[in-house]
Write a protein that holds these residues in place. Structure first.
Motif, PDB file in Angstrom:
ATOM      1  N   ALA A 164       0.833  -1.211   0.000  1.00  0.00           N
ATOM      2  CA  ALA A 164       0.000   0.000   0.000  1.00  0.00           C
ATOM      3  C   ALA A 164       0.862   1.253   0.000  1.00  0.00           C
ATOM      4  N   ASN A 165       1.914   1.224   0.790  1.00  0.00           N
ATOM      5  CA  ASN A 165       2.737   2.425   0.885  1.00  0.00           C
ATOM      6  C   ASN A 165       3.597   2.647  -0.352  1.00  0.00           C
ATOM      7  N   LEU A 166       4.016   1.576  -0.981  1.00  0.00           N
ATOM      8  CA  LEU A 166       4.755   1.745  -2.234  1.00  0.00           C
ATOM      9  C   LEU A 166       3.832   2.355  -3.294  1.00  0.00           C
ATOM     10  N   LYS A 167       2.623   1.865  -3.301  1.00  0.00           N
ATOM     11  CA  LYS A 167       1.634   2.430  -4.227  1.00  0.00           C
ATOM     12  C   LYS A 167       1.424   3.910  -3.948  1.00  0.00           C
ATOM     13  N   CYS A 168       1.256   4.236  -2.694  1.00  0.00           N
ATOM     14  CA  CYS A 168       1.047   5.619  -2.300  1.00  0.00           C
ATOM     15  C   CYS A 168       2.242   6.472  -2.706  1.00  0.00           C
ATOM     16  N   LEU A 169       3.416   5.927  -2.521  1.00  0.00           N
ATOM     17  CA  LEU A 169       4.629   6.652  -2.911  1.00  0.00           C
ATOM     18  C   LEU A 169       4.618   6.941  -4.409  1.00  0.00           C
ATOM     19  N   GLN A 170       4.277   5.937  -5.187  1.00  0.00           N
ATOM     20  CA  GLN A 170       4.210   6.140  -6.631  1.00  0.00           C
ATOM     21  C   GLN A 170       3.281   7.294  -6.984  1.00  0.00           C
TER      22      GLN A 170
END
Lengths: 117, 117
Positions: free
Chosen positions: B79-85
């Motif tokens: 989820a956080n990698l997605k958010c970072l993207q």
DNA sequence: CGAGCATATACCGGCATCGGCATATTCGTC
DNA sequence: GACGAATATGCCGATGCCGGTATATGCTCG
């Protein structure tokens, strides 16, 4: 790189719990003390840390300081708060915090502006 | 509170750039050096930091160490990698990194497993 | 085996964070 | 104006992070 500031604020458990609670409703320091079961100094300092970095805003109501998320949040903060909400669903500590918040609300002894959302 | 570990990893600019690049493709240390334009020690240490905390995995290919995101990531990291993207789209530094990555890819002198995705 | 490339680690100094204790500030009330 | 409640701040010691310099490790090739 505003993102860095956000992640710095997110990387302490106490601050994370504070932000999680503020996603539900504004709160004053003594409420945090009760819900998180942590000493006043600790809470107060973390709130100062968050305030200095624009993650929360504070407003005085008589003796109380009522903290809340800023009305206008930039996209990054908004996205990460949302992500936090999603990630937190299953965690027992955050769930317990929510229960403690609910219990506080039933007492209804809150200063204006806090706990009413 | 695995989340804390994630946010601790996210709260340094170099690490954030590394993770952002790894979301595109596995890379080896010398690629990071070239793309981020930072000294080898710095890169290597941040990669070690990320590895110790399970954010990246490393695999040796001859002389090179190829770093990548773990195949199986728990929901929070994902989820956080997605958010970072999402958050990174408009930032000039991250955009520049992507351009530098693209330039590297055209050179096509990569060791096996890196830069091929 | 020796050289050289790619990467990792040890050690160090500077600085930020974290939590605790004590004390200060601010406000309302008597 | 003194007091008490709610909150903030100054100071301290411990710890961790960050970046740099120097050095070590692992691999390949001649």
């Amino acid at each position: 790189m505003d993102l860095i500031r956000i992640y710095q604020c997110f990387c302490d458990p106490t601050r994370l719990r504070i932000l999680h609670l503020l996603s539900q409703t504004p709160l004053c320091v003594c409420h945090f003390q009760e819900i998180l079961d942590e000493p006043q100094v600790k809470i107060s300092k973390h709130l100062a840390y968050l305030r200095e970095r624009g993650m929360v805003v504070a407003e005085r109501d008589q003796n109380w300081m009522i903290y809340s998320l800023p009305k206008k949040r930039d996209a990054e903060l908004q996205a990460n708060l949302k992500c936090l909400q999603d990630c937190v669903q299953t965690d027992s500590i955050f769930k317990r915090d929510l229960r403690a918040l609910a219990k506080l609300r039933t007492k209804a002894d809150a200063p204006d502006g806090a706990l009413l959302a």
